[in-house]
Design a protein around this motif. Structure first.
Motif, short mmCIF file in Angstrom:
data_model
loop_
_atom_site.label_atom_id
_atom_site.label_comp_id
_atom_site.label_asym_id
_atom_site.label_seq_id
_atom_site.Cartn_x
_atom_site.Cartn_y
_atom_site.Cartn_z
N GLU A 21 9.24 -16.64 -16.43
CA GLU A 21 9.76 -15.44 -15.78
C GLU A 21 10.33 -14.43 -16.77
O GLU A 21 10.81 -13.38 -16.36
N HIS A 22 10.29 -14.74 -18.06
CA HIS A 22 10.78 -13.80 -19.07
C HIS A 22 9.84 -12.60 -19.11
O HIS A 22 8.62 -12.77 -19.16
N LYS A 27 3.30 -17.39 -20.86
CA LYS A 27 3.20 -18.84 -21.07
C LYS A 27 3.53 -19.59 -19.78
O LYS A 27 4.17 -19.07 -18.88
N TRP A 28 3.09 -20.85 -19.73
CA TRP A 28 3.35 -21.72 -18.59
C TRP A 28 4.84 -22.03 -18.53
O TRP A 28 5.47 -22.37 -19.53
N GLY A 29 5.43 -21.92 -17.34
CA GLY A 29 6.84 -22.22 -17.14
C GLY A 29 7.04 -23.69 -16.85
O GLY A 29 7.07 -24.11 -15.70
N TRP A 43 11.56 -20.38 -13.40
CA TRP A 43 10.70 -21.13 -14.32
C TRP A 43 10.61 -20.43 -15.66
O TRP A 43 10.52 -19.21 -15.74
N HIS A 44 10.65 -21.23 -16.74
CA HIS A 44 10.66 -20.69 -18.09
C HIS A 44 9.83 -21.57 -19.01
O HIS A 44 9.75 -22.78 -18.82
N CYS A 45 9.23 -20.95 -20.04
CA CYS A 45 8.55 -21.72 -21.08
C CYS A 45 9.63 -22.33 -21.98
O CYS A 45 10.81 -22.00 -21.87
N SER A 46 9.22 -23.17 -22.91
CA SER A 46 10.20 -23.82 -23.79
C SER A 46 10.92 -22.82 -24.69
O SER A 46 12.06 -23.03 -25.07
N GLU A 47 10.27 -21.72 -25.01
CA GLU A 47 10.89 -20.70 -25.87
C GLU A 47 11.99 -19.92 -25.14
O GLU A 47 13.00 -19.56 -25.74
#
Length: 57
Positions: A21-22, A27-29, A43-47
């Protein structure tokens, strides 16, 4: 005796697409966060995951 090593059923499908959601990230969350089960998770990616216990600098 049954052979449980090779299941005959297909894996369950995913219910939703969870993308990071950034703003500007595609990228996949893979990390979801919600304060309770009543709240819709973000939902967020690892970054971009805001609660990073695994990335202590």
């Amino acid at each position: 005796m049954s052979d449980d090593r090779n299941p005959t059923h297909a894996p369950a499908p995913t219910d939703a697409e969870h993308w990071c959601e950034h703003p500007g990230c595609d990228k996949w969350g893979c990390y979801g966060f919600a304060r309770s089960k009543a709240e819709k998770p973000t939902w967020h990616c690892s970054e971009h995951y805001p609660h990073k216990p695994f990335n202590r600098e």
